[in-house]
Design a protein around this motif. Structure first.
Motif, short mmCIF file in Angstrom:
data_model
loop_
_atom_site.label_atom_id
_atom_site.label_comp_id
_atom_site.label_asym_id
_atom_site.label_seq_id
_atom_site.Cartn_x
_atom_site.Cartn_y
_atom_site.Cartn_z
N ILE A 5 -1.01 -6.26 -1.47
CA ILE A 5 0.24 -5.65 -1.95
C ILE A 5 0.83 -6.46 -3.11
O ILE A 5 0.87 -7.70 -3.06
CB ILE A 5 1.23 -5.56 -0.77
CG1 ILE A 5 0.77 -4.44 0.17
CG2 ILE A 5 2.67 -5.32 -1.24
CD1 ILE A 5 1.51 -4.38 1.48
N GLU A 7 4.42 -6.43 -5.39
CA GLU A 7 5.77 -5.85 -5.50
C GLU A 7 6.40 -6.35 -6.80
O GLU A 7 6.13 -7.47 -7.22
CB GLU A 7 6.65 -6.29 -4.33
CG GLU A 7 6.19 -5.82 -2.97
CD GLU A 7 7.22 -6.17 -1.90
OE1 GLU A 7 8.33 -5.62 -1.93
OE2 GLU A 7 6.90 -7.01 -1.04
N GLY A 46 5.50 1.44 -3.59
CA GLY A 46 4.67 1.17 -2.41
C GLY A 46 5.41 0.46 -1.30
O GLY A 46 6.62 0.22 -1.38
#
Ligand SMILES: [Fe+2]
Ligand SMILES: [Fe+2]
Length: 300
Positions: A5, A7, A46
């Motif tokens: 992930i 961000e 996301g």
């Protein structure tokens, strides 16, 4: 294998904080890419992860504090500086439960019971913290209620106003960013910092209740961990607003520190005595009236 992930949040017109789940974090300048393509120009959509969310939040604090004068960052505490810090601690705590409850009610109305439940829990945990600051002032021989009624340090006023304003917004998610900023900074305080303050206090006076509970020794560490986990679980649009508010709160807090910490001990003493309408109950020549040392960082 699932992609790790990443961000990102745009915190100023041209700076984005970018963080990976693996722990990498950097500040991306909008104009700083080849061919002018900015991969972080579009808001993230996301899911979050603890590893990246914490770095966005802490990146926002670091960026907000980048403007604080380095020599003021960790000043030696003085008694009068500590008294001012306790008054500031009172004012940043006294309305917290009520403000968080108000924001919680709004999230219930908005059909977001999970945010409301988180805020209600925080409101419960923060209840009574203003009283810790009052008890500490009393332990220093001061009429705490009278002092806080007559005195709000100038540097703290914009911070209190910010929290009040955030909690009455139509969508008050920013209050989580504000609280994170204050709690994260408090949780950086170590046992040695508390011992330094304790050493300034009169023998036998238990005047560090607020500081202990808002330090690495107290409940702040758990509050910070819980907040990171909660923020990471929220939709991207909420995480963006929270990180942006963490940055704004850090800017306001840093400006307040600069303002308060530039005051000399004599100036702070004058302010406290004016608010009390009488001299502080310490003997002339004691540590309180010695020299022109800089004051202690306001307790968060
Ligand atoms: Fe607190
Ligand atoms: Fe807390």
């Amino acid at each position: 294998m699932a992609q790790p992930i990443t961000e990102w949040v745009n915190v100023t017109s041209d700076i984005s904080i970018v963080a990976r789940e693996s722990g990498e974090v950097w500040f991306h300048a909008a104009g700083g890419t080849k061919e002018g393509i900015n991969p972080f120009a579009t808001p993230m959509t996301g899911v979050g992860a603890m590893g990246s969310t914490i770095r966005l939040l802490d990146g926002a604090i670091n960026l907000g504090f980048a403007g604080i004068e380095k020599r003021l960052a960790r000043p030696d505490p003085t008694v009068v500086g500590y008294v001012v810090a306790l008054v500031a601690a009172y004012h940043t705590s006294v309305d917290t439960p009520r403000n968080l409850q108000r924001a919680a009610s709004r999230f219930n109305e908005l059909g977001r019971p999970e945010v409301a439940a988180y805020l209600e829990e925080r409101a419960r945990e923060e209840t009574g913290h203003d009283r810790l600051a009052l008890k500490d002032l009393r332990a220093l021989g001061l009429p705490g209620e009278r002092l806080v009624a007559n005195f709000i340090p100038e540097g703290i006023k914009p911070l209190c106003k910010r929290f009040d304003d955030l909690c009455v917004q139509d969508y008050p998610i920013g209050c989580i960013g504000y609280s994170y900023c204050l709690e994260r900074i408090a949780a950086l305080k170590q046992e040695a910092d508390i011992e330094k303050v304790q050493a300034l206090c009169p023998d036998g006076a238990d005047a560090t209740r607020f500081l202990r509970s808002h330090s690495s020794l107290g409940s702040e560490v758990t509050h910070v961990e819980e907040t990171i986990a909660f923020v990471a679980s929220l939709p991207a649009s909420d995480r963006i607003k929270i990180v942006q508010e963490t940055y704004e709160s850090a800017l306001i807090m840093a400006a307040g520190y600069n303002r308060e910490l530039l005051k000399s001990e004599a100036e702070m003493l004058e302010e406290v005595q004016q608010a009390l309408g009488e001299p502080l109950p310490y003997r002339p020549g004691s540590y309180l009236l010695r020299g022109e040392k800089r004051g202690a960082r306001p307790a968060a």
